[in-house]
Motif scaffolding. Structure first.
Motif, mmCIF file in Angstrom:
data_model
loop_
_atom_site.group_PDB
_atom_site.id
_atom_site.type_symbol
_atom_site.label_atom_id
_atom_site.label_comp_id
_atom_site.label_asym_id
_atom_site.label_seq_id
_atom_site.Cartn_x
_atom_site.Cartn_y
_atom_site.Cartn_z
ATOM 1 N N ILE A 29 -10.261 2.127 -3.879
ATOM 2 C CA ILE A 29 -9.428 1.484 -2.860
ATOM 3 C C ILE A 29 -10.110 1.685 -1.514
ATOM 4 N N GLU A 42 2.524 0.392 -4.680
ATOM 5 C CA GLU A 42 1.903 1.707 -4.832
ATOM 6 C C GLU A 42 2.746 2.732 -4.083
ATOM 7 N N ASN A 75 -6.124 10.324 -3.648
ATOM 8 C CA ASN A 75 -6.262 10.128 -2.211
ATOM 9 C C ASN A 75 -6.961 11.342 -1.600
ATOM 10 N N TYR A 121 0.417 -2.989 4.546
ATOM 11 C CA TYR A 121 1.503 -2.124 5.010
ATOM 12 C C TYR A 121 1.825 -2.518 6.448
ATOM 13 N N GLN A 137 -3.991 -5.088 -0.529
ATOM 14 C CA GLN A 137 -2.752 -4.395 -0.169
ATOM 15 C C GLN A 137 -2.479 -4.516 1.321
ATOM 16 N N VAL A 145 -7.699 -2.850 1.418
ATOM 17 C CA VAL A 145 -6.561 -2.597 2.307
ATOM 18 C C VAL A 145 -7.130 -2.221 3.672
ATOM 19 N N SER A 198 -4.027 2.269 11.480
ATOM 20 C CA SER A 198 -4.031 1.184 10.503
ATOM 21 C C SER A 198 -3.783 -0.128 11.221
ATOM 22 N N LYS A 252 -9.348 6.617 -3.362
ATOM 23 C CA LYS A 252 -9.159 5.915 -2.088
ATOM 24 C C LYS A 252 -10.023 6.586 -1.033
ATOM 25 N N ASN A 269 -8.635 3.689 3.626
ATOM 26 C CA ASN A 269 -7.515 4.375 4.259
ATOM 27 C C ASN A 269 -7.546 4.114 5.767
ATOM 28 N N ALA A 279 0.824 -1.204 0.000
ATOM 29 C CA ALA A 279 0.000 0.000 0.000
ATOM 30 C C ALA A 279 0.860 1.257 0.000
ATOM 31 N N ASN A 299 -0.021 7.179 -6.055
ATOM 32 C CA ASN A 299 -1.046 7.761 -5.190
ATOM 33 C C ASN A 299 -0.764 9.252 -5.016
ATOM 34 N N SER A 355 -13.232 -2.120 7.342
ATOM 35 C CA SER A 355 -12.758 -2.113 5.956
ATOM 36 C C SER A 355 -13.461 -3.185 5.132
#
Length: 377
Positions: A249, A91, A181, A327, A325, A304, A276, A223, A252, A69, A148, A284
């Protein structure tokens, strides 16, 4: 290697400043990738190689559905090195039209008990002109690359369309897809751009910039935040369809702090920012399912948020995501995490009787995905 990483993380990394660890680990990836032959060798060993993992999206063939991500490589410094860890695509970004330092440090924190990260980075990046120059001079095989783009902090809201358009014009030729974004919580007023009346002119401005740069057909995505109300998720889906976007997407980071294992006082002391990781998992997935139910196959969905295991990724795919995705999963799972997820996805695909992971997209929310008659071995 996985056990070693967990020991290293628990004994050392978790006690270090999170942003410092990020810079050190990314420097190691860049250094390794700079050695001739190392990145291709890593990719042969770690990259997705099972035939079941091949996915078709945006007119491209992705070797695997799991990508990195945005946020890890903000400036396009080493997409090849990150892809060599085993990601099917990378990305970069978020990139803004003008360079900016981001928010004051410290601005990146781990919530280990929650397997989460809190950040208020604020789109720190070198600006789209320099990133474009770096990508122009990138040598060697290029991984599938998403770009992005976001709004420069000092740009007034009424000038946001032109701000995004400038970055789009500069970066289009290097992207396999581009992401608008409008959902980071760390740029004041940015999330207001998710409203349909503000998002529509912004998207049209980006479209015009892509056409002017000779890349009118570049897949364009938006996103969105997990904190949108359900009716706003529906509105974004409808807008994406009416504006002929390639996809959405979801999602976030979140500004919610509900249900955390970390004590509230500690969380409050860390201050504002987007969360996150695992706490994002349920919402999500809900947003993803709602988008699929609203748009069906007309939008390509990228999931994601809270993806930690192959089972998590599989649930997203069956809920309608063509690509997924991670992260935070990489931060807690270590450098072999992408390979483990892809290997697990291949096994899940075979055991469910699908010839390709792409055949399972949306299986849990619509009737378009059907397994083969017999399990594939």
């Amino acid at each position: 290697m996985s056990v070693f990483y967990q020991i290293l993380f628990r004994s050392a990394l978790r006690h270090m400043d999170a942003e410092t660890v990020h810079h050190l680990s990314f420097a190691a990836v860049r250094a390794a990738a700079a050695v001739p032959g190392v990145a291709p060798a890593m990719h042969r060993f770690l990259g997705p190689r099972e035939p079941e993992l091949t996915v078709h999206a945006f007119g491209r063939e992705f070797p695997g559905p799991l990508g990195l991500a945005a946020g890890f490589d903000k400036n396009g410094e080493s997409p090849q090195g990150l892809a060599a860890l085993g990601f099917g695509f990378v990305e970069i970004g978020t990139v803004t039209a003008h360079p900016q330092p981001g928010n004051p440090k410290p601005r990146l924190f781990r919530l280990v008990e929650d397997r989460a990260i809190l950040n208020r980075m604020g789109f720190n990046n070198e600006g789209s002109a320099l990133v474009a120059e770096r990508l122009h001079h990138m040598e060697g095989p290029r991984p599938l690359l998403g770009v992005n783009i976001g709004k420069t902090k000092v740009t007034p809201e009424e000038e946001a369309p032109a701000d995004y358009a400038l970055s789009a014009h500069r970066l289009a030729e290097y992207a396999d897809y581009m992401v608008v974004n409008v959902s980071s919580p760390n740029t004041p007023g940015l999330r207001d751009l998710q409203s349909v009346e503000r998002l529509r002119p912004l998207l049209r401005s980006v479209r015009e910039a892509l056409a002017e740069s000779g890349h009118a057909d570049l897949p364009l995505l938006v996103k969105i935040a997990p904190d949108l109300a359900d009716e706003d998720v529906d509105a974004v889906a409808d807008l994406a369809l009416s504006e002929n976007l390639a996809g959405v997407i979801a999602t976030n980071t979140t500004i919610s702090r509900e249900g955390l294992a970390t004590d509230a006082e500690t969380v409050d002391e860390l201050g504002p920012g987007g969360l996150s990781g695992a706490p994002l998992k349920e919402r999500s997935l809900e947003v993803l399912r709602r988008l699929r139910e609203r748009a069906g196959e007309r939008l390509t969905l990228v999931a994601v948020g809270g993806i930690e295991t192959a089972d998590d990724a599989w649930a997203r795919i069956r809920a309608g995501a063509t690509l997924v995705q991670g992260y935070t999963g990489l931060i807690y799972g270590g450098p072999l995490w992408p390979r483990r997820v892809h290997r697990g996805l291949a096994a899940l695909t075979r055991s469910a009787g699908y010839r390709s992971v792409g055949d399972a997209v949306g299986a849990d929310v619509d009737s378009t995905a059907r397994p083969t008659a017999e399990p594939v071995h």
